[in-house]
Design an enzyme around this catalytic site. Sequence first.
Site, PDB file in Angstrom:
ATOM      1  N   HIS A  76      -7.310   0.573  -6.568  1.00 30.04           N
ATOM      2  CA  HIS A  76      -7.539  -0.263  -5.387  1.00 30.04           C
ATOM      3  C   HIS A  76      -8.180  -1.582  -5.859  1.00 30.04           C
ATOM      4  O   HIS A  76      -9.351  -1.854  -5.600  1.00 30.04           O
ATOM      5  CB  HIS A  76      -8.448   0.477  -4.397  1.00 30.04           C
ATOM      6  CG  HIS A  76      -8.417  -0.074  -3.001  1.00 30.04           C
ATOM      7  ND1 HIS A  76      -7.635  -1.150  -2.626  1.00 30.04           N
ATOM      8  CD2 HIS A  76      -9.101   0.303  -1.873  1.00 30.04           C
ATOM      9  CE1 HIS A  76      -7.833  -1.404  -1.338  1.00 30.04           C
ATOM     10  NE2 HIS A  76      -8.705  -0.546  -0.868  1.00 30.04           N
TER      11      HIS A  76
ATOM     12  N   CYS B 287     -16.764   1.909   0.126  1.00 26.98           N
ATOM     13  CA  CYS B 287     -15.621   1.036   0.451  1.00 26.98           C
ATOM     14  C   CYS B 287     -15.170   1.204   1.896  1.00 26.98           C
ATOM     15  O   CYS B 287     -14.473   0.341   2.421  1.00 26.98           O
ATOM     16  CB  CYS B 287     -14.469   1.327  -0.502  1.00 26.98           C
ATOM     17  SG  CYS B 287     -13.911   3.040  -0.421  1.00 26.98           S
TER      18      CYS B 287
ATOM     19  N   ASP C 284     -17.335   7.218  -2.021  1.00 27.25           N
ATOM     20  CA  ASP C 284     -16.093   7.109  -1.245  1.00 27.25           C
ATOM     21  C   ASP C 284     -15.806   8.487  -0.657  1.00 27.25           C
ATOM     22  O   ASP C 284     -16.415   9.483  -1.059  1.00 27.25           O
ATOM     23  CB  ASP C 284     -14.957   6.649  -2.184  1.00 27.25           C
ATOM     24  CG  ASP C 284     -13.621   6.461  -1.466  1.00 27.25           C
ATOM     25  OD1 ASP C 284     -13.616   6.262  -0.232  1.00 27.25           O
ATOM     26  OD2 ASP C 284     -12.575   6.524  -2.141  1.00 27.25           O
TER      27      ASP C 284
ATOM     28  N   ARG D 296       0.873  -1.189   0.000  1.00 28.70           N
ATOM     29  CA  ARG D 296       0.000   0.000   0.000  1.00 28.70           C
ATOM     30  C   ARG D 296       0.901   1.228   0.000  1.00 28.70           C
ATOM     31  O   ARG D 296       1.710   1.428   0.915  1.00 28.70           O
ATOM     32  CB  ARG D 296      -0.929   0.009   1.216  1.00 28.70           C
ATOM     33  CG  ARG D 296      -1.682   1.324   1.360  1.00 28.70           C
ATOM     34  CD  ARG D 296      -2.807   1.281   2.358  1.00 28.70           C
ATOM     35  NE  ARG D 296      -3.955   0.540   1.857  1.00 28.70           N
ATOM     36  CZ  ARG D 296      -5.207   0.695   2.312  1.00 28.70           C
ATOM     37  NH1 ARG D 296      -5.467   1.558   3.278  1.00 28.70           N
ATOM     38  NH2 ARG D 296      -6.205  -0.008   1.802  1.00 28.70           N
TER      39      ARG D 296
ATOM     40  N   ARG E 122     -14.413  -8.579   2.008  1.00 31.83           N
ATOM     41  CA  ARG E 122     -12.968  -8.426   1.731  1.00 31.83           C
ATOM     42  C   ARG E 122     -12.226  -9.703   2.106  1.00 31.83           C
ATOM     43  O   ARG E 122     -11.261 -10.089   1.443  1.00 31.83           O
ATOM     44  CB  ARG E 122     -12.381  -7.242   2.524  1.00 31.83           C
ATOM     45  CG  ARG E 122     -12.919  -5.855   2.195  1.00 31.83           C
ATOM     46  CD  ARG E 122     -12.576  -5.369   0.804  1.00 31.83           C
ATOM     47  NE  ARG E 122     -11.155  -5.363   0.492  1.00 31.83           N
ATOM     48  CZ  ARG E 122     -10.292  -4.389   0.780  1.00 31.83           C
ATOM     49  NH1 ARG E 122     -10.712  -3.304   1.379  1.00 31.83           N
ATOM     50  NH2 ARG E 122      -9.016  -4.466   0.438  1.00 31.83           N
TER      51      ARG E 122
ATOM     52  N   GLN F  78     -10.087  -4.147  -3.389  1.00 31.41           N
ATOM     53  CA  GLN F  78     -11.384  -3.629  -2.935  1.00 31.41           C
ATOM     54  C   GLN F  78     -12.457  -3.898  -3.983  1.00 31.41           C
ATOM     55  O   GLN F  78     -13.546  -4.395  -3.683  1.00 31.41           O
ATOM     56  CB  GLN F  78     -11.271  -2.118  -2.682  1.00 31.41           C
ATOM     57  CG  GLN F  78     -12.592  -1.441  -2.370  1.00 31.41           C
ATOM     58  CD  GLN F  78     -13.126  -1.794  -0.993  1.00 31.41           C
ATOM     59  OE1 GLN F  78     -12.413  -1.652  -0.017  1.00 31.41           O
ATOM     60  NE2 GLN F  78     -14.360  -2.255  -0.913  1.00 31.41           N
TER      61      GLN F  78
HETATM   62  N1   CP Z   1     -11.561   0.059   2.101  1.00 36.10           N
HETATM   63  C1   CP Z   1     -10.285  -0.037   2.548  1.00 36.10           C
HETATM   64  O1   CP Z   1      -9.347  -0.385   1.818  1.00 36.10           O
HETATM   65  O2   CP Z   1     -10.134   0.266   3.861  1.00 36.10           O
HETATM   66  P1   CP Z   1      -8.765   0.416   4.639  1.00 36.10           P
HETATM   67  O3   CP Z   1      -8.117   1.690   4.192  1.00 36.10           O
HETATM   68  O4   CP Z   1      -9.179   0.461   6.089  1.00 36.10           O
HETATM   69  O5   CP Z   1      -7.886  -0.768   4.341  1.00 36.10           O
HETATM   70  N1  NVA Z   2     -10.017   6.865  -1.714  1.00 35.26           N
HETATM   71  C1  NVA Z   2      -9.688   6.406  -0.377  1.00 35.26           C
HETATM   72  C2  NVA Z   2      -9.940   4.949  -0.257  1.00 35.26           C
HETATM   73  C3  NVA Z   2      -9.671   4.365   1.110  1.00 35.26           C
HETATM   74  C4  NVA Z   2      -9.913   2.891   1.149  1.00 35.26           C
HETATM   75  C5  NVA Z   2      -8.237   6.752  -0.067  1.00 35.26           C
HETATM   76  O1  NVA Z   2      -7.394   6.538  -0.963  1.00 35.26           O
HETATM   77  O2  NVA Z   2      -7.952   7.216   1.019  1.00 35.26           O
END
Ligand code: CP
Ligand code: NVA
Length: 304
Positions: A127, A262, A222, A100, A290, A130
């Site tokens: 992502h 999400c 989101d 990540r 998930r 997700q």
């Molecule tokens: N939706 C999602 O990826 O959540 P987190 O940022 O908590 O992993």
């Molecule tokens: N768009 C958000 C998604 C979190 C799961 C971010 O990148 O913070």
Amino acid sequence: MPKSDLLHLADLSAPEIEGLIKRAAIYKKGSAERPLAGRSVGLLFEKSSTRTRVSFEVAIWRLGGLPIFLSFDDIQIKRGESIADTARVLSGYLDALVVRTYEQSKVEEWAQHASIPVINGLTDWHHPCQILADLFTIWEKRGGLKGQKLVYIGDGNNIAHSLIEGGAKVGMEIVIAAPEGFQPDPAIVKQGERMAEVSGGRVSVESDPHKAVQGADVLYTDVWVSMGQEAERAQRLQTLAPYQINQKLVDRAKDDVLVMHCLPAHREEEITAEVMEGRHSIIFAQSANRLPMQQAILELWVTN
Ligand code: CP
Ligand code: NVA
């Protein structure tokens, strides 16, 4: 077989996505298969996470493997060791890496230097894990994906990009309703349109949320301020305010519309508490999915 990575959904075929959904359904039913026995998977996180981290850790453990969480605050990257060297070193101990990070080019750099599969656990641009879980959730609720109209309302961000790619691959109609300046990357939209031509789906971008939601089977939103965009908060909240999913907007979609997010959510910003807790919301079923989808992803990428 040469190593392959999961960096974004455009790389997957529709049968591969359908195969992952079917495997996720089997894991969800309680399959006790342990394809990761004797293997270890690193979770390299440069941003916060609740769902992705915990669902991957539990999935790896359920599959018989060892999860190793590696925060960027703890490893030598913080003291200047390069991604190239770290990727080569970790490839000597681990069987896969979930990463990540910020730029998509960073996850590509990890993948380039690692000799083990690299799975994108979120970048600024995509992502994929997700959206695979989300497609599984829609498939479960509707019995299929082809022809489902999903309208994403709000910021044309990483989630919107992966929805375009995944939805276009499986023949869905994806509409992104976002204001000027917050619309998804035109190159991803173009590519999505081309993929949709093959699958019989559709991809479009719209600026009027009320128009976009007409006939929607699924509404999705989101956060308006993604990780790394905190300095733009005030301006984002102001521009995106007309794009809130509230009861009035939900009432314009189909009677049985599904509402998705999400998570994490900011109630009364991108979605109201009323809608989050209302009868159309499948948000917590979505987050629970998930876990079985991570099991399906790990099985495919780590054992092939
Ligand atoms: N939706 C999602 O990826 O959540 P987190 O940022 O908590 O992993
Ligand atoms: N768009 C958000 C998604 C979190 C799961 C971010 O990148 O913070």
